[in-house]
Motif scaffolding. Structure first.
Motif, PDB file in Angstrom:
ATOM      1  N   GLN A   1     -12.857  47.138  22.096  1.00  0.00           N
ATOM      2  CA  GLN A   1     -14.213  47.358  21.607  1.00  0.00           C
ATOM      3  C   GLN A   1     -14.774  46.012  21.203  1.00  0.00           C
ATOM      4  OE1 GLN A   1     -15.491  50.465  21.596  1.00  0.00           O
ATOM      5  NE2 GLN A   1     -17.439  49.919  20.723  1.00  0.00           N
ATOM      6  N   ALA A   2     -16.068  45.791  21.448  1.00  0.00           N
ATOM      7  CA  ALA A   2     -16.709  44.528  21.068  1.00  0.00           C
ATOM      8  C   ALA A   2     -18.104  44.818  20.526  1.00  0.00           C
ATOM      9  CB  ALA A   2     -16.778  43.595  22.271  1.00  0.00           C
ATOM     10  N   PHE A   3     -18.544  43.980  19.598  1.00  0.00           N
ATOM     11  CA  PHE A   3     -19.835  44.151  18.938  1.00  0.00           C
ATOM     12  C   PHE A   3     -20.564  42.812  18.853  1.00  0.00           C
ATOM     13  CE2 PHE A   3     -16.787  47.147  17.179  1.00  0.00           C
ATOM     14  CZ  PHE A   3     -17.450  48.360  17.322  1.00  0.00           C
ATOM     15  N   VAL A   4     -21.887  42.871  18.936  1.00  0.00           N
ATOM     16  CA  VAL A   4     -22.748  41.697  18.775  1.00  0.00           C
ATOM     17  C   VAL A   4     -23.971  42.102  17.960  1.00  0.00           C
ATOM     18  CG1 VAL A   4     -22.014  40.515  20.904  1.00  0.00           C
ATOM     19  CG2 VAL A   4     -23.902  42.171  20.983  1.00  0.00           C
ATOM     20  N   HIS A   5     -24.633  41.111  17.377  1.00  0.00           N
ATOM     21  CA  HIS A   5     -25.868  41.380  16.636  1.00  0.00           C
ATOM     22  C   HIS A   5     -27.007  41.716  17.602  1.00  0.00           C
ATOM     23  CE1 HIS A   5     -24.073  38.932  13.264  1.00  0.00           C
ATOM     24  NE2 HIS A   5     -24.522  40.007  12.631  1.00  0.00           N
ATOM     25  N   ASP A   6     -27.863  42.638  17.201  1.00  0.00           N
ATOM     26  CA  ASP A   6     -29.097  42.909  17.929  1.00  0.00           C
ATOM     27  C   ASP A   6     -30.154  41.969  17.341  1.00  0.00           C
ATOM     28  OD1 ASP A   6     -31.399  43.780  19.146  1.00  0.00           O
ATOM     29  OD2 ASP A   6     -31.250  45.844  18.431  1.00  0.00           O
TER      30      ASP A   6
ATOM     31  N   PRO B   1     -28.173  36.378  10.681  1.00  0.00           N
ATOM     32  CA  PRO B   1     -28.139  37.755  11.186  1.00  0.00           C
ATOM     33  C   PRO B   1     -27.607  38.745  10.152  1.00  0.00           C
ATOM     34  CG  PRO B   1     -27.221  36.226  12.785  1.00  0.00           C
ATOM     35  CD  PRO B   1     -27.410  35.454  11.519  1.00  0.00           C
ATOM     36  N   ASP B   2     -28.259  39.885  10.073  1.00  0.00           N
ATOM     37  CA  ASP B   2     -27.910  40.948   9.137  1.00  0.00           C
ATOM     38  C   ASP B   2     -26.668  41.679   9.633  1.00  0.00           C
ATOM     39  OD1 ASP B   2     -27.743  43.226   7.562  1.00  0.00           O
ATOM     40  OD2 ASP B   2     -29.885  43.668   7.685  1.00  0.00           O
ATOM     41  N   GLU B   3     -25.725  41.874   8.748  1.00  0.00           N
ATOM     42  CA  GLU B   3     -24.455  42.512   9.110  1.00  0.00           C
ATOM     43  C   GLU B   3     -24.595  43.984   9.476  1.00  0.00           C
ATOM     44  OE1 GLU B   3     -21.602  40.703   9.600  1.00  0.00           O
ATOM     45  OE2 GLU B   3     -22.991  39.072   9.239  1.00  0.00           O
ATOM     46  N   GLU B   4     -25.745  44.569   9.264  1.00  0.00           N
ATOM     47  CA  GLU B   4     -25.973  45.977   9.605  1.00  0.00           C
ATOM     48  C   GLU B   4     -26.538  46.145  11.017  1.00  0.00           C
ATOM     49  OE1 GLU B   4     -25.075  48.439   7.406  1.00  0.00           O
ATOM     50  OE2 GLU B   4     -24.293  46.765   6.244  1.00  0.00           O
ATOM     51  N   THR B   5     -26.648  45.066  11.772  1.00  0.00           N
ATOM     52  CA  THR B   5     -27.343  45.138  13.063  1.00  0.00           C
ATOM     53  C   THR B   5     -26.416  44.982  14.271  1.00  0.00           C
ATOM     54  OG1 THR B   5     -27.859  42.767  13.048  1.00  0.00           O
ATOM     55  CG2 THR B   5     -29.461  44.259  12.011  1.00  0.00           C
ATOM     56  N   TYR B   6     -25.126  45.248  14.094  1.00  0.00           N
ATOM     57  CA  TYR B   6     -24.207  45.151  15.229  1.00  0.00           C
ATOM     58  C   TYR B   6     -24.419  46.319  16.194  1.00  0.00           C
ATOM     59  CZ  TYR B   6     -21.445  41.368  13.250  1.00  0.00           C
ATOM     60  OH  TYR B   6     -21.035  40.167  12.768  1.00  0.00           O
ATOM     61  N   VAL B   7     -24.283  46.002  17.481  1.00  0.00           N
ATOM     62  CA  VAL B   7     -24.365  47.000  18.543  1.00  0.00           C
ATOM     63  C   VAL B   7     -23.171  46.809  19.479  1.00  0.00           C
ATOM     64  CG1 VAL B   7     -26.885  47.211  18.422  1.00  0.00           C
ATOM     65  CG2 VAL B   7     -25.866  45.541  19.994  1.00  0.00           C
ATOM     66  N   ASP B   8     -22.910  47.796  20.298  1.00  0.00           N
ATOM     67  CA  ASP B   8     -21.832  47.743  21.283  1.00  0.00           C
ATOM     68  C   ASP B   8     -22.121  46.612  22.275  1.00  0.00           C
ATOM     69  OD1 ASP B   8     -20.132  48.152  23.518  1.00  0.00           O
ATOM     70  OD2 ASP B   8     -20.120  50.310  23.207  1.00  0.00           O
TER      71      ASP B   8
ATOM     72  N   GLN C   1     -14.885  49.640  14.229  1.00  0.00           N
ATOM     73  CA  GLN C   1     -16.289  49.374  13.935  1.00  0.00           C
ATOM     74  C   GLN C   1     -16.436  47.929  13.475  1.00  0.00           C
ATOM     75  OE1 GLN C   1     -17.625  52.125  10.980  1.00  0.00           O
ATOM     76  NE2 GLN C   1     -17.045  53.913  12.157  1.00  0.00           N
ATOM     77  N   ALA C   2     -17.626  47.387  13.669  1.00  0.00           N
ATOM     78  CA  ALA C   2     -17.925  46.058  13.150  1.00  0.00           C
ATOM     79  C   ALA C   2     -17.991  46.152  11.631  1.00  0.00           C
ATOM     80  CB  ALA C   2     -19.253  45.565  13.708  1.00  0.00           C
ATOM     81  N   VAL C   3     -17.566  45.093  10.982  1.00  0.00           N
ATOM     82  CA  VAL C   3     -17.616  45.026   9.523  1.00  0.00           C
ATOM     83  C   VAL C   3     -18.372  43.766   9.123  1.00  0.00           C
ATOM     84  CG1 VAL C   3     -15.461  46.316   9.205  1.00  0.00           C
ATOM     85  CG2 VAL C   3     -15.397  43.820   9.372  1.00  0.00           C
ATOM     86  N   ALA C   4     -18.778  43.710   7.879  1.00  0.00           N
ATOM     87  CA  ALA C   4     -19.491  42.536   7.389  1.00  0.00           C
ATOM     88  C   ALA C   4     -18.581  41.310   7.440  1.00  0.00           C
ATOM     89  CB  ALA C   4     -19.974  42.773   5.963  1.00  0.00           C
ATOM     90  N   ILE C   5     -19.145  40.206   7.874  1.00  0.00           N
ATOM     91  CA  ILE C   5     -18.411  38.945   7.863  1.00  0.00           C
ATOM     92  C   ILE C   5     -18.595  38.333   6.476  1.00  0.00           C
ATOM     93  CG2 ILE C   5     -18.296  36.619   8.825  1.00  0.00           C
ATOM     94  CD1 ILE C   5     -19.215  37.865  11.515  1.00  0.00           C
ATOM     95  N   GLU C   6     -17.490  38.082   5.831  1.00  0.00           N
ATOM     96  CA  GLU C   6     -17.512  37.568   4.464  1.00  0.00           C
ATOM     97  C   GLU C   6     -17.630  36.039   4.477  1.00  0.00           C
ATOM     98  OE1 GLU C   6     -17.607  39.636   1.914  1.00  0.00           O
ATOM     99  OE2 GLU C   6     -17.337  41.389   3.193  1.00  0.00           O
ATOM    100  N   SER C   7     -18.217  35.516   3.420  1.00  0.00           N
ATOM    101  CA  SER C   7     -18.341  34.072   3.240  1.00  0.00           C
ATOM    102  C   SER C   7     -16.949  33.442   3.306  1.00  0.00           C
ATOM    103  CB  SER C   7     -18.998  33.784   1.891  1.00  0.00           C
ATOM    104  OG  SER C   7     -19.091  32.408   1.688  1.00  0.00           O
ATOM    105  N   GLY C   8     -16.817  32.385   4.064  1.00  0.00           N
ATOM    106  CA  GLY C   8     -15.534  31.689   4.174  1.00  0.00           C
ATOM    107  C   GLY C   8     -14.663  32.138   5.331  1.00  0.00           C
ATOM    108  N   GLU C   9     -15.005  33.254   6.010  1.00  0.00           N
ATOM    109  CA  GLU C   9     -14.183  33.700   7.138  1.00  0.00           C
ATOM    110  C   GLU C   9     -14.357  32.759   8.321  1.00  0.00           C
ATOM    111  OE1 GLU C   9     -13.074  38.108   7.515  1.00  0.00           O
ATOM    112  OE2 GLU C   9     -15.234  38.113   7.102  1.00  0.00           O
ATOM    113  N   GLU C  10     -13.258  32.532   9.026  1.00  0.00           N
ATOM    114  CA  GLU C  10     -13.245  31.588  10.138  1.00  0.00           C
ATOM    115  C   GLU C  10     -13.317  32.283  11.488  1.00  0.00           C
ATOM    116  OE1 GLU C  10      -9.760  29.170   9.708  1.00  0.00           O
ATOM    117  OE2 GLU C  10     -10.433  28.344   7.788  1.00  0.00           O
TER     118      GLU C  10
END
Length: 171
Positions: A92-97, A106-113, A33-42
């Protein structure tokens, strides 16, 4: 009571059989599943700090790589996907809607397939390194975005290396 116990035992055994009948890839896909991207992640591709940039982001799981790979833009994610070495390993891949989230953050709760999503290329909005693919869960949302911001609507399977090259050239 005895019949109920037998039925429960049967259901448990069948359930266990179904799970053990799944391949390792199928079992892994069930928990990816997609997870929240944390501040500082590359970004996995370019190393830029993901949350510093506007536009849709991407995440994916690939065979042989532990955890999910995160990208500062959908363009970088697709650059990874279309690479012949990676193409068949993506599980599996996810992108923001972008129809339901602001472009700048973009809100981290809006990932879709990502395979089910629709993409707009050639639009006027900027992503992490300029041109990017605007991603949408619904084709009609992608068309509305293209009408407002310009561009062309494509499905996941239509995006290849030539599409990405043309994006960076401004075509």
């Amino acid at each position: 009571m005895k019949h109920l116990l037998v039925k429960v035992l049967f259901v448990l055994l069948v359930s266990a059989g179904i799970l053990t009948g799944c391949t390792e890839d199928e079992q892994a896909a069930m928990v990816q599943q997609a997870v929240a991207i944390e501040s500082g992640e590359e970004c996995h591709l370019c190393g830029m700090i993901i949350t510093n940039y506007p536009g849709p982001k991407g995440q994916l799981f690939s065979k042989g790589i532990e955890g999910n790979l995160k990208f500062c833009s959908t363009r970088d994610m697709f650059a990874f996907i279309v690479d012949p070495e990676n193409k068949h390993n993506v599980q599996q891949a996810f992108v923001h809607d972008m129809a339901v989230t602001p472009w700048d953050h973009p809100d981290e709760e809006t990932y879709v397939d990502a395979r089910e999503a629709w993409y707009v290329i050639g639009h006027s909005k900027q992503g992490a390194m300029g041109a990017t693919l605007a991603s949408f869960a619904k084709q009609e949302d992608a068309r509305a975005f293209a009408d407002a911001e310009g561009g062309e609507v494509l499905g996941f399977d239509q995006i290849d290396l030539q599409v990405l090259v043309n994006m960076t050239r401004g075509h």
